[in-house]
Design a protein around this motif. Structure first.
Motif, PDB file in Angstrom:
ATOM      1  N   LEU A 111       0.875  -1.215   0.005  1.00 11.48           N
ATOM      2  CA  LEU A 111      -0.046  -0.073  -0.123  1.00 11.48           C
ATOM      3  C   LEU A 111       0.880   1.109   0.113  1.00 11.48           C
ATOM      4  N   SER A 158      -8.731   1.447  -4.903  1.00  4.10           N
ATOM      5  CA  SER A 158      -9.855   1.181  -3.707  1.00  4.10           C
ATOM      6  C   SER A 158     -10.246  -0.301  -4.003  1.00  4.10           C
ATOM      7  N   TYR A 161      -7.344  -3.063  -3.969  1.00  6.46           N
ATOM      8  CA  TYR A 161      -6.976  -3.241  -2.842  1.00  6.46           C
ATOM      9  C   TYR A 161      -8.224  -3.520  -1.899  1.00  6.46           C
ATOM     10  N   ARG A 162      -9.286  -3.743  -2.096  1.00  3.18           N
ATOM     11  CA  ARG A 162     -10.341  -4.006  -1.434  1.00  3.18           C
ATOM     12  C   ARG A 162     -10.266  -4.942  -0.252  1.00  3.18           C
ATOM     13  N   LEU A 165      -8.090  -3.627   2.528  1.00  2.66           N
ATOM     14  CA  LEU A 165      -8.753  -2.378   3.384  1.00  2.66           C
ATOM     15  C   LEU A 165     -10.192  -2.713   3.936  1.00  2.66           C
ATOM     16  N   THR A 166     -10.805  -3.696   3.287  1.00  2.00           N
ATOM     17  CA  THR A 166     -12.142  -4.144   3.797  1.00  2.00           C
ATOM     18  C   THR A 166     -12.551  -5.377   4.217  1.00  2.00           C
TER      19      THR A 166
END
Length: 184
Positions: A111, A158, A161-162, A165-166
């Motif tokens: 990241l 977004s 890399y989801r 991230l989530t």
């Protein structure tokens, strides 16, 4: 905002060795790279900066090579062509074993290298997408191309890399749909 260092020449021997190492293992070991390049580790860092910069330069060299192969095969015009190119680059990156390994084994570094304003990748990707927007769509009336390109890149990142991230799965198709709508 710190200015990104200029790219290393793609024929530079240490960069070639860094690309080869990254493609083999999804990481760059500075000690092994210095030995492979026939220089000391201190010289490696003095000449080329830190490991993040070397990883970024290696990934950028891979990306520009892939882009040169993908661009002539891209379909559509305008927003469709830009969205198709972004989709193709994200898909290519997601299918590259070295990139999958890098993101899985070194998520914080991935990241930082890929999305940080202090890295070498972010500004170059935004600049590339900005040029694509200008050549395929023209200069937007209500926003400048670099700002629009930044939004396109952030949407792409977004969804790419989801999972990191989530916890939800990567969704390149959703990113492409949103980018296409954003550009119309």
């Amino acid at each position: 905002m710190q200015e990104a260092p200029p790219p290393l020449p793609p024929d530079e021997p240490v960069l070639r060795a860094a690309v080869a190492m990254f493609l083999r293992v999804g990481w760059i070991d500075a000690r092994a790279l210095a030995a492979e390049a026939g220089i000391g580790r201190a010289t490696l860092y003095r000449r080329y900066g830190d490991r993040d910069r070397l990883i970024g330069e290696a990934i950028w060299a891979i990306a520009t090579t892939e882009f040169a192969q993908i661009y002539p095969r891209s379909r559509g015009q305008g927003a469709d062509k830009v969205a198709d190119l972004v989709h193709a680059m994200l898909s290519t990156s997601a299918q590259l074993p070295a990139m999958r390994r890098f993101v899985a084994e070194h998520p914080d570094t991935a990241l930082r290298v890929m999305t940080s304003r202090d890295g070498v990748i972010q500004d170059r990707i935004v600049e590339t997408v900005s040029r694509l927007i200008q050549s395929e769509i023209g200069e937007p009336d209500d926003i400048d191309a670099p700002t629009l390109a930044y939004a396109v890149v952030r949407v792409a990142e977004s969804f790419y890399y989801r999972e990191l991230l989530t916890g939800q799965p990567t969704d390149i198709s959703a990113a492409t749909t949103i980018i296409r709508r954003l550009l119309r």
